[in-house]
Scaffold this motif. Structure first.
Motif, short mmCIF file in Angstrom:
data_model
loop_
_atom_site.label_atom_id
_atom_site.label_comp_id
_atom_site.label_asym_id
_atom_site.label_seq_id
_atom_site.Cartn_x
_atom_site.Cartn_y
_atom_site.Cartn_z
N ALA A 82 0.81 -1.21 0.00
CA ALA A 82 0.00 0.00 0.00
C ALA A 82 0.85 1.27 0.00
CB ALA A 82 -0.93 0.00 1.21
N LEU A 83 1.96 1.26 0.74
CA LEU A 83 2.71 2.50 0.95
C LEU A 83 4.13 2.49 0.36
CD1 LEU A 83 1.75 3.38 4.64
CD2 LEU A 83 0.66 4.13 2.51
N ALA A 84 4.69 1.32 0.10
CA ALA A 84 6.06 1.22 -0.43
C ALA A 84 6.11 0.08 -1.44
CB ALA A 84 7.05 1.01 0.70
N PRO A 85 5.43 0.23 -2.58
CA PRO A 85 5.28 -0.90 -3.52
C PRO A 85 6.59 -1.40 -4.11
CG PRO A 85 4.46 1.16 -4.47
CD PRO A 85 4.71 1.43 -3.03
N ALA A 86 7.66 -0.62 -4.04
CA ALA A 86 8.95 -1.07 -4.58
C ALA A 86 9.69 -1.98 -3.61
CB ALA A 86 9.82 0.13 -4.94
N LYS A 87 9.19 -2.12 -2.38
CA LYS A 87 9.87 -2.91 -1.37
C LYS A 87 9.09 -4.18 -1.07
CE LYS A 87 12.11 1.04 0.89
NZ LYS A 87 12.32 1.76 2.16
N THR A 88 9.81 -5.21 -0.69
CA THR A 88 9.17 -6.47 -0.31
C THR A 88 9.76 -6.99 0.99
OG1 THR A 88 10.71 -7.92 -1.49
CG2 THR A 88 8.83 -7.06 -2.75
N MET A 89 8.92 -7.66 1.75
CA MET A 89 9.39 -8.28 2.99
C MET A 89 10.43 -9.35 2.68
SD MET A 89 8.61 -7.89 6.29
CE MET A 89 6.91 -7.34 6.37
N ALA A 90 10.25 -10.04 1.56
CA ALA A 90 11.19 -11.11 1.20
C ALA A 90 12.59 -10.56 0.98
CB ALA A 90 10.70 -11.83 -0.06
N ALA A 91 12.72 -9.41 0.32
CA ALA A 91 14.04 -8.82 0.07
C ALA A 91 14.71 -8.39 1.38
CB ALA A 91 13.92 -7.64 -0.88
N VAL A 92 13.92 -7.79 2.27
CA VAL A 92 14.48 -7.36 3.56
C VAL A 92 14.94 -8.57 4.36
CG1 VAL A 92 14.00 -6.17 5.72
CG2 VAL A 92 13.03 -5.29 3.59
N GLU A 93 14.13 -9.61 4.41
CA GLU A 93 14.49 -10.78 5.20
C GLU A 93 15.64 -11.56 4.57
OE1 GLU A 93 11.79 -12.99 7.53
OE2 GLU A 93 10.07 -11.79 6.87
N ALA A 94 15.77 -11.53 3.25
CA ALA A 94 16.93 -12.16 2.62
C ALA A 94 18.21 -11.46 3.04
CB ALA A 94 16.79 -12.13 1.10
N THR A 95 18.17 -10.13 3.15
CA THR A 95 19.32 -9.37 3.64
C THR A 95 19.62 -9.72 5.09
OG1 THR A 95 18.86 -7.54 2.12
CG2 THR A 95 20.17 -7.02 4.07
N MET A 96 18.59 -9.82 5.92
CA MET A 96 18.79 -10.20 7.32
C MET A 96 19.39 -11.60 7.43
SD MET A 96 15.27 -8.87 9.10
CE MET A 96 14.88 -7.12 9.27
N THR A 97 18.94 -12.50 6.59
CA THR A 97 19.48 -13.86 6.61
C THR A 97 20.96 -13.87 6.28
OG1 THR A 97 17.35 -14.84 6.01
CG2 THR A 97 19.31 -16.15 5.55
N THR A 98 21.35 -13.10 5.26
CA THR A 98 22.77 -13.02 4.90
C THR A 98 23.60 -12.49 6.06
OG1 THR A 98 22.25 -12.67 2.55
CG2 THR A 98 24.42 -11.93 3.32
N LEU A 99 23.11 -11.43 6.71
CA LEU A 99 23.85 -10.85 7.83
C LEU A 99 23.92 -11.82 9.00
CD1 LEU A 99 22.45 -7.19 7.78
CD2 LEU A 99 24.64 -8.01 6.88
N HIS A 100 22.84 -12.54 9.25
CA HIS A 100 22.84 -13.52 10.34
C HIS A 100 23.85 -14.63 10.06
CE1 HIS A 100 21.52 -15.46 13.87
NE2 HIS A 100 20.68 -16.32 13.33
N ASP A 101 23.94 -15.06 8.82
CA ASP A 101 24.92 -16.08 8.45
C ASP A 101 26.35 -15.58 8.65
OD1 ASP A 101 22.90 -17.82 7.79
OD2 ASP A 101 23.00 -17.43 5.63
N VAL A 102 26.60 -14.33 8.26
CA VAL A 102 27.93 -13.74 8.44
C VAL A 102 28.27 -13.65 9.92
CG1 VAL A 102 29.28 -11.62 8.18
CG2 VAL A 102 27.88 -12.44 6.27
N GLU A 103 27.30 -13.23 10.73
CA GLU A 103 27.52 -13.11 12.17
C GLU A 103 27.83 -14.46 12.81
OE1 GLU A 103 25.24 -11.11 16.02
OE2 GLU A 103 24.10 -11.66 14.23
N ARG A 104 27.07 -15.49 12.42
CA ARG A 104 27.31 -16.82 12.99
C ARG A 104 28.66 -17.39 12.56
NH1 ARG A 104 21.66 -19.93 11.91
NH2 ARG A 104 22.02 -19.00 9.85
N GLU A 105 29.04 -17.14 11.31
CA GLU A 105 30.34 -17.62 10.84
C GLU A 105 31.48 -16.96 11.60
OE1 GLU A 105 33.02 -17.75 6.73
OE2 GLU A 105 30.97 -16.99 6.70
N ALA A 106 31.31 -15.67 11.90
CA ALA A 106 32.37 -14.95 12.62
C ALA A 106 32.52 -15.46 14.05
CB ALA A 106 32.07 -13.46 12.63
N LYS A 107 31.44 -16.00 14.62
CA LYS A 107 31.49 -16.47 16.00
C LYS A 107 31.86 -17.95 16.11
CE LYS A 107 28.07 -13.19 17.77
NZ LYS A 107 26.73 -13.02 18.36
N ALA A 108 31.74 -18.68 15.01
CA ALA A 108 31.98 -20.12 15.07
C ALA A 108 33.47 -20.42 15.16
CB ALA A 108 31.39 -20.79 13.83
#
Length: 399
Positions: free
Chosen positions: A176-202
């Motif tokens: 309705a308010l930001a048609p160029a954005k998707t939840m899937a794209a934001v969460e894919a970015t979060m997933t990448t960052l979470h993977d990087v964070e876990r790799e750095a701690k492992a």
């Protein structure tokens, strides 16, 4: 436009992004470098020990290809535009930092060209600060949804924290308010960052991976710009915490900007709604509450009383709680008792019974807590609850 004029425009344009605290950052001073990042709140906010700390909070540019209705920097908004170069941001940061004006940098940006182009500029700022200037202070960079995993990983190597803002609680709201954005794209970015964070701690077999993003990632949601309820907002927040390991979700009550979109509220959303969401967020994360307990019928949180007290009023039969016998999970549900206070009470009662003077010494808000407690079997203070008095008569409002 000179540098000071750019700073005025781009600092003002960044004020709507709330996801900028540095809790959890630990970065040592580089050899031959300046500064270090500590685990305290930043951005003109107060830390738990009462200190006020600050950071340079700016946009790289407020030009943007998106037309998000709630954003003052949307492409259709008639606001003054400006853009820093990478070197200008580095020079400003180091100049302020050496003069002890700031303790770190929070850098976001409008989207220019493409997500990869914008993310590349943010990464270059981080690289120059860390490698060329030997800067060891706090650094928070915006993670641009849709940027490549390689650029996000590079940003994580330089930044203490990254944030990809989800902006609104549901895909319906984004449509309705930001048609160029998707939840899937934001969460894919979060997933990448979470993977990087876990790799750095492992642990690694030969050598540990380089430290990345020690303060984790955060996000922000605008509240009240759409009809989505508090139950939907908190449901999205809970899912993001569990799925992507977020450190914080920030909530921002919508406030009309210049030239507001006709489909948005004409009045600001009450700040108390934002406050209640933060309180409920804390209860879900640290106090053992479930979302269905705080909002059993969905909808919104009550504004006249805090969520823990609202739950307690709906479960008067569970009170009063005996301070000398109740387990930790029960004590955490008593209005006025926080996590640290409960831990101290548990240590104290191993030696003797808890007295009223102990609560005063621990700075427990007695007006809020005593109606729910029984001290040494005495439930005198709890008798007001038996009369089913409304919260205003019990004095159970927030301090």
């Amino acid at each position: 436009m000179d540098l000071q004029a750019k700073l005025a425009v781009l600092a003002d344009a960044a004020k709507y992004d709330a996801s900028c605290a540095s809790s959890g950052a630990r970065r040592e001073r580089p050899a031959g470098g300046v500064g270090h990042a500590s685990g305290s709140g930043i951005c003109h906010s107060y830390t738990p020990d009462g200190r006020c700390v600050s950071l340079l909070k700016v946009l790289l540019t407020n030009r943007c290809v998106y037309d998000c209705a709630y954003c003052v920097n949307r492409v259709s908004s008639d606001v003054p535009r400006a853009a820093f170069t990478v070197d200008e941001v580095v020079r400003l940061t180091m100049g302020f930092y050496r003069r002890n004006v700031i303790e770190g940098l929070f850098l976001s940006s409008g989207i220019v060209g493409s997500p990869d182009h914008t993310m590349g500029l943010l990464v270059e700022v981080g690289r120059k600060l860390r490698e060329d200037e030997r800067y060891g202070g706090y650094l928070h960079l915006k993670a641009v949804p849709g940027a490549s995993p390689e650029l996000l990983a590079a940003a994580a190597r330089h930044a203490d924290r990254l944030s990809a803002n989800v902006e609104l609680p549901t895909q319906r709201d984004l449509d309705a308010l930001a048609p160029a954005k998707t939840m899937a794209a934001v969460e894919a970015t979060m997933t990448t960052l979470h993977d990087v964070e876990r790799e750095a701690k492992a642990p690694a077999r030969r050598a540990r991976p380089p430290k990345a993003m020690p303060a984790g990632q955060s996000t922000q949601m605008v509240v009240g710009a759409t009809p989505s309820s508090d139950a939907e907002v908190l449901g999205t927040a809970r899912r993001l915490y569990e799925t992507h390991g977020l450190r914080r979700v920030y909530y921002t009550a919508y406030s009309p900007t210049q030239q507001p979109h006709p489909g948005l509220p004409v009045r600001p959303i009450p700040l108390v709604r934002e406050h209640r969401l933060y309180q409920a967020d804390w209860l879900l994360r640290f106090y053992g509450f479930g979302l269905g307990e705080l909002l059993p019928a969905g909808g919104d949180l009550p504004l006249d009383v805090d969520p823990k007290t609202a739950w307690a009023l709906a479960h008067r039969g569970d009170f009063p709680v005996d301070l000398d016998r109740a387990p930790r999970e029960v004590l955490l549900r008593v209005p006025g008792l926080g996590v640290r206070t409960v831990e101290r009470l548990l240590r104290l009662r191993r030696r003797r019974g808890v007295r009223l003077e102990d609560l005063r010494h621990l700075r427990v808000p007695l007006g809020r807590a005593l109606p729910w407690l029984a001290l040494a079997g005495d439930r005198t203070a709890a008798r007001a609850l038996d009369a089913a008095a409304p919260p205003v008569q019990l004095g159970l409002f927030d301090r």
